[in-house]
Scaffold this motif. Sequence first.
Motif, PDB file in Angstrom:
ATOM      1  N   UNK A 127       6.039  42.464  23.867  1.00 40.17           N
ATOM      2  CA  UNK A 127       5.374  43.773  23.901  1.00 40.17           C
ATOM      3  C   UNK A 127       6.307  44.907  23.470  1.00 40.17           C
ATOM      4  N   UNK A 128       6.481  45.908  24.353  1.00 37.01           N
ATOM      5  CA  UNK A 128       7.237  47.109  23.987  1.00 37.01           C
ATOM      6  C   UNK A 128       8.681  46.776  23.597  1.00 37.01           C
ATOM      7  N   UNK A 129       9.306  45.863  24.344  1.00 37.41           N
ATOM      8  CA  UNK A 129      10.701  45.523  24.041  1.00 37.41           C
ATOM      9  C   UNK A 129      10.804  44.851  22.663  1.00 37.41           C
ATOM     10  N   UNK A 130       9.847  43.978  22.349  1.00 37.34           N
ATOM     11  CA  UNK A 130       9.808  43.326  21.037  1.00 37.34           C
ATOM     12  C   UNK A 130       9.643  44.378  19.944  1.00 37.34           C
ATOM     13  N   UNK A 131       8.750  45.329  20.204  1.00 37.29           N
ATOM     14  CA  UNK A 131       8.483  46.407  19.248  1.00 37.29           C
ATOM     15  C   UNK A 131       9.750  47.211  18.972  1.00 37.29           C
ATOM     16  N   UNK A 132      10.462  47.569  20.027  1.00 36.60           N
ATOM     17  CA  UNK A 132      11.647  48.420  19.843  1.00 36.60           C
ATOM     18  C   UNK A 132      12.738  47.660  19.074  1.00 36.60           C
ATOM     19  N   UNK A 133      12.930  46.389  19.401  1.00 33.84           N
ATOM     20  CA  UNK A 133      13.923  45.615  18.640  1.00 33.84           C
ATOM     21  C   UNK A 133      13.537  45.546  17.160  1.00 33.84           C
ATOM     22  N   UNK A 134      12.275  45.300  16.864  1.00 31.08           N
ATOM     23  CA  UNK A 134      11.829  45.248  15.457  1.00 31.08           C
ATOM     24  C   UNK A 134      12.092  46.578  14.768  1.00 31.08           C
ATOM     25  N   UNK A 135      11.738  47.660  15.460  1.00 29.73           N
ATOM     26  CA  UNK A 135      11.900  49.012  14.914  1.00 29.73           C
ATOM     27  C   UNK A 135      13.375  49.311  14.631  1.00 29.73           C
ATOM     28  N   UNK A 136      14.249  49.004  15.592  1.00 27.76           N
ATOM     29  CA  UNK A 136      15.669  49.328  15.431  1.00 27.76           C
ATOM     30  C   UNK A 136      16.326  48.460  14.358  1.00 27.76           C
ATOM     31  N   UNK A 137      15.953  47.183  14.311  1.00 28.75           N
ATOM     32  CA  UNK A 137      16.544  46.297  13.305  1.00 28.75           C
ATOM     33  C   UNK A 137      16.058  46.706  11.907  1.00 28.75           C
ATOM     34  N   UNK A 138      14.827  47.197  11.792  1.00 27.27           N
ATOM     35  CA  UNK A 138      14.347  47.759  10.522  1.00 27.27           C
ATOM     36  C   UNK A 138      15.270  48.879  10.038  1.00 27.27           C
ATOM     37  N   UNK A 139      15.713  49.739  10.967  1.00 27.83           N
ATOM     38  CA  UNK A 139      16.610  50.847  10.596  1.00 27.83           C
ATOM     39  C   UNK A 139      17.852  50.319   9.875  1.00 27.83           C
ATOM     40  N   UNK A 140      18.331  49.146  10.299  1.00 31.88           N
ATOM     41  CA  UNK A 140      19.549  48.583   9.705  1.00 31.88           C
ATOM     42  C   UNK A 140      19.316  48.170   8.255  1.00 31.88           C
ATOM     43  N   UNK A 141      18.043  47.984   7.902  1.00 37.78           N
ATOM     44  CA  UNK A 141      17.701  47.650   6.521  1.00 37.78           C
ATOM     45  C   UNK A 141      17.123  48.853   5.782  1.00 37.78           C
ATOM     46  N   UNK A 142      17.312  50.031   6.336  1.00 40.65           N
ATOM     47  CA  UNK A 142      16.867  51.259   5.683  1.00 40.65           C
ATOM     48  C   UNK A 142      15.366  51.474   5.752  1.00 40.65           C
TER      49      UNK A 142
END
Length: 170
Positions: A127-142
């Motif tokens: 849920x929310x924790x999965x979402x935040x990890x996806x969102x933050x790791x996306x940042x690492x790929x611009x």
Amino acid sequence: MAKRTILKLGDPALTMKSEPVAGIDADIRTLVRDMIETLHKAPGIGLAAPQVDVRKRVVTVDLSIGEDPDALYALINPEIVQREGKCIREEGCLSVPEVYEKVARPQKVVVKGLNLEGSEVTIEAEDMLARVFCHEIDHLDGKLFVDYLSPLKRSLIRKKFKKPEAKKKA
Ligand code: NI
């Protein structure tokens, strides 16, 4: 500890790919401490190093916003190794303040990375924790969450964030 400035949408640094961390040294530890302080003060639930203008693969996540030390994750070189399901929910970003839009994310992910001691950790997030990890790791790929929206929505949001200098003075 020092709070760092969070870059906003429109800053080209946010679209760049971040480099893997080669070794966990004093600079990385300072970066993580500063990111946690910046995240808590914002306040927010997730922050990636490129948002504070450091192109290194480091993310901090804390759904409790400083309330529960067990809820705080600082991950070096994080990677999503498994995704499952789909969940559509409103999402925001400290680099895109006051904008919340629905984004589809996996319902469950398995994240692997290193902790500050350099040990490999595996996190099963839902849920929310999965979402935040996806969102933050996306940042690492611009990648920003607005990149998932329709071109029309995206261009409207981008317009809002044009000329950040003029906005700051206003
Ligand atoms: Ni973000």
